[in-house]
Design an enzyme around this catalytic site. Structure first.
Site, PDB file in Angstrom:
ATOM      1  N   CYS A   1      54.499  -8.014  44.627  1.00  0.00           N
ATOM      2  CA  CYS A   1      53.299  -7.502  45.395  1.00  0.00           C
ATOM      3  C   CYS A   1      52.698  -6.331  44.748  1.00  0.00           C
ATOM      4  O   CYS A   1      53.799  -5.375  44.727  1.00  0.00           O
ATOM      5  CB  CYS A   1      53.534  -7.911  46.927  1.00  0.00           C
ATOM      6  N   HIS A   2      51.667  -5.830  44.620  1.00  0.00           N
ATOM      7  CA  HIS A   2      51.593  -4.318  44.712  1.00  0.00           C
ATOM      8  C   HIS A   2      49.774  -3.857  44.939  1.00  0.00           C
ATOM      9  O   HIS A   2      49.931  -2.752  44.978  1.00  0.00           O
ATOM     10  CB  HIS A   2      52.206  -3.474  43.658  1.00  0.00           C
ATOM     11  N   ARG A   3      49.383  -5.185  45.315  1.00  0.00           N
ATOM     12  CA  ARG A   3      47.765  -4.216  44.995  1.00  0.00           C
ATOM     13  C   ARG A   3      47.103  -3.969  46.925  1.00  0.00           C
ATOM     14  O   ARG A   3      47.983  -4.068  47.568  1.00  0.00           O
ATOM     15  CB  ARG A   3      46.559  -5.053  45.319  1.00  0.00           C
TER      16      ARG A   3
ATOM     17  N   ASP B   1      50.496 -10.825  43.161  1.00  0.00           N
ATOM     18  CA  ASP B   1      48.827 -10.544  43.531  1.00  0.00           C
ATOM     19  C   ASP B   1      48.785  -8.864  42.435  1.00  0.00           C
ATOM     20  O   ASP B   1      47.615  -9.266  41.905  1.00  0.00           O
ATOM     21  CB  ASP B   1      49.042  -9.364  44.708  1.00  0.00           C
TER      22      ASP B   1
END
Ligand code: UD1
Ligand code: UDP
Length: 361
Positions: A204-206, A281
């Protein structure tokens, strides 16, 4: 005639894309590799050069992290100086990061042709920084290497037909090429004591997920409550927000969640191939899950890689706690997949096409 090419990379997915492309380019052309320094931790940058055999950058601009405008402006200024002295025949950029935009803009301002690898992708969500970077880079590019037919269609719909070339996806080339090597060289499954198809792999990094406390809390709660072993290589951006919001501790206290540092590509594709499901994501991870026939649960409301959803291998759940849990428990893709991403020789086609397009003066 061999071309002088300046390639711009800077962020993790660009190193992975450059691995197959640089190897092919250097059979025909002379490449000068510029690393903007957008990503700089050893496990976000150097590790990929070492394990994937990417040539060492000719220069690292060491721009580092900064607000988007400032980061892009610093890259623009530094790349302009390099292009002015190198005077390449063409500048090659990848994907949709700030490094991509800075490279394309610096070249366009100097009237140097731009080739864009991974052209034509659209999420139709202008709140994503990447969507702006893609649209602008495509507008400036003379050669647009599209990974999919969908990407070609997007460009056509925007009135762009000249220079558009369906190359296939260089990430598919990389996945095929390195999957065998990963079997021999990666011991991540043993290290983490993971059994075949018995764990969830999460990334997850958005910004829409990390920078929103509500979204991040819902995602973390779903990972904690899903009652499956979870392997979670944490992007540095996300670690900062987890710490800030107090969620880091609740994750660390859960014995079924292995929060680990970002891993190298060989470990990552080994995890993707053996996970029961992927929750992510990331753009690249969605596709790799598809390549390896691992069901993918995407923490977004839309995706650029629509083929994965249309084929039934990817489901969009946003940052919705209930939907994430339901998909982890019940999402089941069909057996069948289609050929959307080329034949594993996109990099070779790109190198040859550049020769045909720019080689005759
Ligand atoms: C960037 C790209 C995104 C891509 C992602 C791949 C843009 C606008 N975004 O997002 O499209 O999907 O890379 O991973 O270009 N940080 C470190 N060490 C590093 C790198 C980053 O600690 O080596 C931390 C810093 O706190 C930094 C934050 O991560 O502020 C975000 O880094 P940045 O490169 O700005 O954006 P990403 O979220 O990585
Ligand atoms: N990746 C990796 N280690 C990790 C997480 C991701 O090697 O810990 C790889 C992943 O396999 C894919 C690429 O990084 O090839 C995706 O990059 P990222 O998710 O950072 O960016 P995006 O694709 O969303 O732009």
């Amino acid at each position: 005639m061999s071309l002088q090419i300046v390639t711009i990379v800077g962020a993790r997915p660009q190193f992975i894309k450059a691995a197959p492309v640089s190897a092919q380019l250097r059979q025909y052309h002379q490449e000068y590799l510029v690393h903007t320094g957008q990503h700089y931790d050893a496990n976000m940058s150097q590790l990929f050069f070492d394990e994937l055999g990417i040539p060492a950058p000719d220069v690292n601009l060491e721009i580092g992290s900064a607000p988007h405008g400032e980061q892009t402006a610093q890259m623009l200024s530094a790349i302009e100086k390099i292009l002015s002295s190198q005077k390449p025949d063409v500048v090659l950029v990848y994907g949709d990061t700030n490094s991509t935009l800075a490279g394309a803009l610096a070249a366009a301002k100097l009237n140097i042709p731009v080739a864009h690898v991974e052209a034509g992708l659209r999420s139709f969500n202008r709140a994503m920084p990447e969507e702006i970077n893609r649209i602008l880079t495509d507008r400036m590019a003379d050669t647009l290497f599209c990974p999919t037919q969908t990407a070609v269609a997007h460009l056509h719909n925007e009135g762009m037909t000249a220079g558009v070339f369906l190359s296939g996806d260089v990430m598919y080339d990389a996945a095929l090429h390195f999957a065998e090597m990963a079997k021999d060289k990666s011991d991540i499954l043993q290290q983490l004591q993971l059994n075949e198809r018995s764990f969830i792999l999460a990334t997850c990094h958005r910004p829409q997920n990390t920078d929103s406390a509500d979204a991040l809390r819902a995602i973390v709660a779903a990972l904690i409550d899903c009652q499956e072993p979870v392997v979670f290589p944490v992007h540095p951006r996300t670690r900062g927000f987890l710490r800030h919001s107090g969620l880091l501790e609740s994750l660390q206290q859960n014995r079924h969640i292995a929060m680990i540092e970002p891993v190298g590509y060989l470990d990552m594709i080994q995890l993707e191939q053996h996970a029961k499901k992927v929750v992510t994501d990331s753009g690249g991870v969605q596709k790799e899950a598809y390549f390896f026939k691992t069901p993918c649960i995407t923490l977004r409301d839309e995706t650029e890689w629509v083929e994965t959803v249309e084929d039934g291998w990817n489901v969009l759940v946003g940052a919705d706690y209930e939907k994430i849990i339901a998909a982890i428990k019940h999402f089941t893709p069909p057996q069948q997949q289609n050929d959307h991403y080329g034949d594993g020789h996109a990099a070779e086609k790109i190198a040859r096409h550049l020769q045909e397009f720019y080689g005759v003066h």
